[in-house]
Design a protein around this motif. Structure first.
Motif, PDB file in Angstrom:
ATOM      1  N   LYS A   7       0.974  -1.108  -0.054  1.00 23.85           N
ATOM      2  CA  LYS A   7       0.342  -0.049   0.137  1.00 23.85           C
ATOM      3  C   LYS A   7       0.773   1.166   0.013  1.00 23.85           C
ATOM      4  O   LYS A   7       0.584   2.116  -0.721  1.00 23.85           O
ATOM      5  N   THR A  28      -9.679   8.455   1.320  1.00 24.72           N
ATOM      6  CA  THR A  28      -9.826   7.837   2.708  1.00 24.72           C
ATOM      7  C   THR A  28      -9.427   6.354   3.009  1.00 24.72           C
ATOM      8  O   THR A  28      -9.287   5.754   2.155  1.00 24.72           O
ATOM      9  N   GLY A  29      -8.588   6.105   4.046  1.00 29.48           N
ATOM     10  CA  GLY A  29      -8.347   4.797   4.234  1.00 29.48           C
ATOM     11  C   GLY A  29      -6.589   4.663   4.665  1.00 29.48           C
ATOM     12  O   GLY A  29      -6.091   5.493   4.827  1.00 29.48           O
ATOM     13  N   SER A  30      -6.154   3.393   5.039  1.00 27.53           N
ATOM     14  CA  SER A  30      -4.954   3.097   5.242  1.00 27.53           C
ATOM     15  C   SER A  30      -3.992   3.333   4.216  1.00 27.53           C
ATOM     16  O   SER A  30      -2.920   3.837   4.512  1.00 27.53           O
ATOM     17  N   THR A  31      -4.298   3.226   2.895  1.00 26.79           N
ATOM     18  CA  THR A  31      -3.369   3.418   1.777  1.00 26.79           C
ATOM     19  C   THR A  31      -3.181   4.944   1.607  1.00 26.79           C
ATOM     20  O   THR A  31      -2.216   5.617   1.191  1.00 26.79           O
ATOM     21  N   ASP A  84      -7.302   8.181  -4.362  1.00 21.02           N
ATOM     22  CA  ASP A  84      -8.047   7.459  -3.313  1.00 21.02           C
ATOM     23  C   ASP A  84      -7.838   5.770  -3.344  1.00 21.02           C
ATOM     24  O   ASP A  84      -7.339   5.482  -4.333  1.00 21.02           O
ATOM     25  N   GLY A  85      -8.162   5.177  -2.236  1.00 22.98           N
ATOM     26  CA  GLY A  85      -8.012   3.774  -2.377  1.00 22.98           C
ATOM     27  C   GLY A  85      -9.216   2.998  -2.762  1.00 22.98           C
ATOM     28  O   GLY A  85     -10.055   3.873  -3.338  1.00 22.98           O
ATOM     29  N   ALA A  86      -9.290   1.800  -2.646  1.00 21.17           N
ATOM     30  CA  ALA A  86     -10.296   1.040  -3.011  1.00 21.17           C
ATOM     31  C   ALA A  86     -10.402  -0.205  -2.485  1.00 21.17           C
ATOM     32  O   ALA A  86      -9.382  -0.779  -2.031  1.00 21.17           O
ATOM     33  N   ASP A  87     -11.672  -0.873  -2.410  1.00 16.72           N
ATOM     34  CA  ASP A  87     -11.738  -2.219  -1.749  1.00 16.72           C
ATOM     35  C   ASP A  87     -11.492  -3.403  -2.647  1.00 16.72           C
ATOM     36  O   ASP A  87     -11.045  -4.415  -2.284  1.00 16.72           O
ATOM     37  N   LYS A  97     -16.236   0.835  -3.079  1.00 13.84           N
ATOM     38  CA  LYS A  97     -15.543   1.684  -1.919  1.00 13.84           C
ATOM     39  C   LYS A  97     -16.053   1.863  -0.843  1.00 13.84           C
ATOM     40  O   LYS A  97     -17.546   1.435  -1.100  1.00 13.84           O
ATOM     41  N   ARG A 101     -16.308   3.655   5.319  1.00 12.79           N
ATOM     42  CA  ARG A 101     -17.423   4.403   5.677  1.00 12.79           C
ATOM     43  C   ARG A 101     -17.388   5.902   4.934  1.00 12.79           C
ATOM     44  O   ARG A 101     -18.024   6.756   5.225  1.00 12.79           O
ATOM     45  N   ALA A 102     -16.702   6.111   3.982  1.00  9.77           N
ATOM     46  CA  ALA A 102     -16.282   7.232   3.480  1.00  9.77           C
ATOM     47  C   ALA A 102     -16.746   7.489   1.976  1.00  9.77           C
ATOM     48  O   ALA A 102     -16.615   8.569   1.501  1.00  9.77           O
ATOM     49  N   GLU A 106     -16.587  10.405  -0.756  1.00 10.27           N
ATOM     50  CA  GLU A 106     -15.371  10.185  -1.703  1.00 10.27           C
ATOM     51  C   GLU A 106     -16.181  10.264  -3.105  1.00 10.27           C
ATOM     52  O   GLU A 106     -15.447  10.866  -4.106  1.00 10.27           O
TER      53      GLU A 106
HETATM   54  C1  5RP Z   1     -13.156   4.340   2.306  1.00 13.17           C
HETATM   55  C2  5RP Z   1     -12.645   3.765   1.112  1.00 13.17           C
HETATM   56  C3  5RP Z   1     -11.127   3.127   1.011  1.00 13.17           C
HETATM   57  O1  5RP Z   1     -10.700   3.705  -0.065  1.00 13.17           O
HETATM   58  C4  5RP Z   1     -11.100   1.587   1.022  1.00 13.17           C
HETATM   59  O2  5RP Z   1     -11.748   1.175   1.978  1.00 13.17           O
HETATM   60  C5  5RP Z   1      -9.769   1.383   1.023  1.00 13.17           C
HETATM   61  O3  5RP Z   1      -9.131   1.486   2.113  1.00 13.17           O
HETATM   62  P1  5RP Z   1      -7.724   0.729   2.759  1.00 13.17           P
HETATM   63  O4  5RP Z   1      -6.751   1.822   1.823  1.00 13.17           O
HETATM   64  O5  5RP Z   1      -7.616   0.848   4.153  1.00 13.17           O
HETATM   65  O6  5RP Z   1      -7.413  -0.653   2.299  1.00 13.17           O
HETATM   66  O7  5RP Z   1     -13.252   3.301   0.194  1.00 13.17           O
HETATM   67  O8  5RP Z   1     -14.241   4.366   2.523  1.00 13.17           O
END
Ligand code: 5RP
Length: 229
Positions: A7, A28-31, A84-87, A97, A101-102, A106
């Motif tokens: 990440k 938002t998120g850890s990445t 931004d990050g993504a799931d 995403k 919770r964002a 986003e």
């Molecule tokens: C927040 C998101 C994040 O971008 C997504 O959950 C990825 O998070 P992470 O980088 O922590 O894996 O959509 O709403």
């Protein structure tokens, strides 16, 4: 290699897309946490003149604490680039995403951005979306009835809960309902249907918004570009 390292490498690579004078959307998120650190470092070392627009309270706090000047979306003319990050991301650059919770804010920031880039580690790349539960941000009033309607449709909904069992709240004080679908064969059709459901403020399907994904892999960060195939 550990997932956080991937990440971080993706985030550092994506920070190179930032140019002096830009207005930058910060996801938002850890990445994204690593991204904000990398951008702040560039601001400090290269004296970049940037304006940031955050997609969550936590990102705004982090960016401000590291010296990135921040504004609200309505205070800027437009956003040049949002990272931004993504799931989950499929091979057509469609994504899920909202794990953090964002996704409502986003998505508002994404549609007001000239360009969107996602940063993910390689575990987020999938053939078919849906293994990651699809988040819906919903109005608390009558959400139990909405949950039942979603259940009746076979969409396997569940409230997102905090560790203490209370319902998780978004920055806008709404609830999250996650749909445990397993596979989403027709994301556009599902998105259309969800857009029509009263009480659903926004769903986590991000379709046709992103053309560049920076992926942290064990061989180093890779840039996937839809234009280059
Ligand atoms: C927040 C998101 C994040 O971008 C997504 O959950 C990825 O998070 P992470 O980088 O922590 O894996 O959509 O709403």
């Amino acid at each position: 290699m550990d997932q956080n390292k991937l990440k971080q490498e993706a985030a550092q690579k994506a920070a190179e897309f930032v140019e002096d004078g830009m207005t930058i959307g910060l996801g938002t998120g850890s990445t994204v946490y690593y991204l904000v650190e990398a951008i702040a470092q560039r601001v400090k070392e290269e004296h970049l003149n940037l304006t940031g627009v955050a997609t969550s309270v936590r990102t705004r706090k982090q960016a401000e604490s590291l010296g990135i000047p921040m504004k609200d979306l309505d205070e800027v003319a437009q956003i040049d680039l949002t990272i931004d990050g993504a799931d989950e991301v499929d091979k057509h650059f469609q994504g899920i995403k909202g794990g953090g919770r964002a996704h409502l804010i986003e998505k508002i920031v994404a549609i007001n951005s000239a360009r969107n880039i996602w940063i993910v580690d390689e575990t987020k790349l999938v053939d078919t979306l849906g293994k990651f539960p699809l988040p819906l941000e919903v109005i608390p009033f009558g959400s139990g009835k909405l949950l039942q309607r979603l259940k009746d449709e076979g969409l396997k909904p569940a409230y997102r809960l905090n560790d203490d069992g209370t319902k998780a709240l978004t920055d806008s004080k709404n609830y999250i309902i996650d749909l445990h679908l397993g596979r989403i064969e027709h994301p556009h059709l599902l998105a259309e249907w969800l857009n029509k459901q009263v009480g659903v403020v926004e769903h986590g399907l991000f379709l046709d918004l992103v053309k560049t994904v920076v992926v942290g892999t064990t061989h180093g960060p890779e840039i996937l570009d839809a234009h280059r195939g």
